[in-house]
Design a protein around this motif. Structure first.
Motif, PDB file in Angstrom:
ATOM      1  N   PRO A  63       0.821  -1.220   0.000  1.00  0.00           N
ATOM      2  CA  PRO A  63       0.000   0.000   0.000  1.00  0.00           C
ATOM      3  C   PRO A  63       0.854   1.269   0.000  1.00  0.00           C
ATOM      4  O   PRO A  63       0.892   2.029   0.974  1.00  0.00           O
ATOM      5  CB  PRO A  63      -0.817  -0.136   1.282  1.00  0.00           C
ATOM      6  N   TRP A  64       1.551   1.516  -1.104  1.00  0.00           N
ATOM      7  CA  TRP A  64       2.446   2.664  -1.185  1.00  0.00           C
ATOM      8  C   TRP A  64       1.665   3.977  -1.099  1.00  0.00           C
ATOM      9  O   TRP A  64       0.563   4.100  -1.646  1.00  0.00           O
ATOM     10  CB  TRP A  64       3.209   2.646  -2.506  1.00  0.00           C
ATOM     11  N   GLU A  65       2.260   4.960  -0.454  1.00  0.00           N
ATOM     12  CA  GLU A  65       1.743   6.322  -0.437  1.00  0.00           C
ATOM     13  C   GLU A  65       2.838   7.251  -0.947  1.00  0.00           C
ATOM     14  O   GLU A  65       4.028   6.979  -0.764  1.00  0.00           O
ATOM     15  CB  GLU A  65       1.326   6.727   0.972  1.00  0.00           C
ATOM     16  N   LYS A  66       2.429   8.315  -1.612  1.00  0.00           N
ATOM     17  CA  LYS A  66       3.407   9.261  -2.129  1.00  0.00           C
ATOM     18  C   LYS A  66       4.290   9.754  -0.989  1.00  0.00           C
ATOM     19  O   LYS A  66       3.795  10.150   0.071  1.00  0.00           O
ATOM     20  CB  LYS A  66       2.705  10.435  -2.791  1.00  0.00           C
ATOM     21  N   GLY A  67       5.590   9.712  -1.214  1.00  0.00           N
ATOM     22  CA  GLY A  67       6.541  10.113  -0.174  1.00  0.00           C
ATOM     23  C   GLY A  67       7.159   8.955   0.567  1.00  0.00           C
ATOM     24  O   GLY A  67       8.162   9.124   1.265  1.00  0.00           O
ATOM     25  N   ASP A  68       6.568   7.749   0.436  1.00  0.00           N
ATOM     26  CA  ASP A  68       7.218   6.554   0.990  1.00  0.00           C
ATOM     27  C   ASP A  68       8.537   6.326   0.259  1.00  0.00           C
ATOM     28  O   ASP A  68       8.729   6.758  -0.882  1.00  0.00           O
ATOM     29  CB  ASP A  68       6.333   5.318   0.799  1.00  0.00           C
ATOM     30  N   ASN A  69       9.443   5.614   0.895  1.00  0.00           N
ATOM     31  CA  ASN A  69      10.708   5.317   0.224  1.00  0.00           C
ATOM     32  C   ASN A  69      11.076   3.851   0.346  1.00  0.00           C
ATOM     33  O   ASN A  69      10.609   3.146   1.244  1.00  0.00           O
ATOM     34  CB  ASN A  69      11.840   6.208   0.739  1.00  0.00           C
ATOM     35  N   VAL A  70      11.909   3.410  -0.593  1.00  0.00           N
ATOM     36  CA  VAL A  70      12.509   2.084  -0.580  1.00  0.00           C
ATOM     37  C   VAL A  70      14.016   2.280  -0.547  1.00  0.00           C
ATOM     38  O   VAL A  70      14.543   3.195  -1.199  1.00  0.00           O
ATOM     39  CB  VAL A  70      12.086   1.254  -1.811  1.00  0.00           C
ATOM     40  N   VAL A  71      14.712   1.461   0.234  1.00  0.00           N
ATOM     41  CA  VAL A  71      16.158   1.585   0.378  1.00  0.00           C
ATOM     42  C   VAL A  71      16.825   0.335  -0.177  1.00  0.00           C
ATOM     43  O   VAL A  71      16.431  -0.790   0.158  1.00  0.00           O
ATOM     44  CB  VAL A  71      16.560   1.793   1.850  1.00  0.00           C
TER      45      VAL A  71
END
Length: 404
Positions: free
Chosen positions: A97-105
């Protein structure tokens, strides 16, 4: 040189692909055992002669699911059937459930491109931020990951073993970093499961993707996606099909024929899509049975002993072995040269290219990946392979008057 608990010669005898060559290319494509070839021939014969039995084919798929689950310390309901690693990674990523501003590292330099493209694609689709940390001498850098992960990090992704230079990641350490901030850990296990022990519970892995063509000793076109049950059942899959639905008697007629009610299958089974690769499943079933009969601990001990022997011999000959002397970073892949030079399958160093030509001309199967010569060993390799390889390298060094 190092000696270790090597596997008995009966194991090697099951792999005719070892005859007359040194096959050090597991990281590209593992050899298949006779049992897997026999299973594939049986399947083709059944289809050819109108004796195919779909119920039996489905049983093979389920047996593969169960054996893969046992291999990684999971439950069968936590394993979905996929076509390959890329599909598994994408199925999980697209269902979060991605939301704008989430990040992946992640560490893009040490990831296979197929665990990089999807994150930048999600940046376009969902507005997420992709945070890439720099590697530490070919290793996944724990401190840099810790600095990059924050309260908006939804997911951290790493390779259990990098495709180049092939170092083993301290997965548990990265899991602790991710979980401390409430992020998930997704592992690309393309280069590990089947060769090295990988217990998803001990390593605190939330999701993992693997395919059968490398260390699982079967064909292209079949893979597995592990998703921890609690995570899987919190997700709505981005792609659905009949086999990803609970089609039992509790589902109701509408669900069985298609309708607005969506009875997702338990756990990761909800990520199953369409018909399966039944040919691939029958071959994988035979190979997974072989792996289970030997055991992950014995296979890993065998491979670590062989690769340590190989590394020690190469260092004695003056070769620039990535990572230096054997240590925890060493699994079943050995890299020689400067990591990062060249492109995906080339090297900038003419010396390494010359060594590659010499080895391939003398019956060695290996790869070049990101500037290094990559030797990847399988359970079918033995001491004679290592010693023959080292003899070929020694002859090359002596003919050149040195490595430089």
């Amino acid at each position: 040189m190092t000696h270790g608990p090597f596997l008995p010669p009966e194991v090697r005898e099951q792999f005719p692909g070892t005859a007359g060559r040194v096959y050090f290319d597991m990281a590209l494509k593992g050899l298949i055992p006779r049992a897997a070839a026999d299973a594939a021939h049986t399947h083709v014969d059944e289809v050819l002669n109108a004796r195919a039995n779909k119920a039996a084919h489905l049983r093979s798929v389920e047996h593969c699911r169960e054996m893969l689950a046992a291999l990684i310390g999971a439950h069968a309901d936590e394993v979905a059937i996929t076509k390959n690693v890329s599909e598994g990674l994408n199925l999980l990523a697209s269902s979060l459930p991605w939301e704008k501003g989430d990040n992946v590292v992640l560490c893009t330099e040490l990831e296979h491109p197929n665990n990089v493209f999807l994150w930048y694609n999600l940046r376009k689709l969902k507005g997420i931020e992709v945070r890439s940390v720099e590697p530490d001498g070919g290793r996944i850098p724990g401190e840099e990951f810790a600095a990059a992960v924050d309260g908006r990090t939804r997911l951290v992704t790493i390779p259990h073993v990098s495709f180049s230079p092939g170092f083993v990641t301290d997965v548990r350490a990265i899991a602790d970093v991710a979980h401390a901030r409430g992020a998930l850990l997704l592992v690309d296990a393309a280069q590990s499961v089947g060769s090295l022990r990988c217990d998803v519970g001990e390593l605190e892995i939330d999701a993992l993707a693997v395919a059968t063509q490398k260390s699982l000793l079967a064909f292209y076109g079949m893979g597995f996606l592990f998703v921890k049950r609690s995570l899987a059942e919190s997700l709505i899959p981005a792609h659905v099909a009949r086999y990803g639905m609970d089609m039992g008697v509790e589902a109701g007629e509408t669900a069985r024929t298609g309708g607005e009610h969506l009875p997702y299958a338990p756990g990761a089974r909800r990520f199953d899509l369409g018909n399966y690769n039944y040919l691939g499943a029958q071959a994988a079933e035979a190979s997974l049975e072989l792996l289970a009969s030997i055991g992950s601990d014995r296979i890993e001990a065998h491979l670590r002993a062989l690769t340590a022997r190989l590394v020690e011999g190469l260092l004695e000959l003056g070769l620039p072995v990535a990572g230096g002397a054997p240590g925890p970073h060493l699994g079943h892949i050995v890299a020689v040269g400067k990591s990062g030079g060249g492109h995906h399958d080339t090297a900038d160093d003419p010396v390494m290219n010359d060594l590659h030509r010499h080895l391939t001309a003398n019956g060695v199967k290996l790869s070049i990946r990101k500037g290094v010569l990559r030797m990847s060993l399988g359970l079918y390799n033995d001491v004679s392979d290592v010693d023959r390889f080292l003899a070929l390298v020694r002859a090359w060094v002596e003919a050149r008057g040195g490595v430089a």
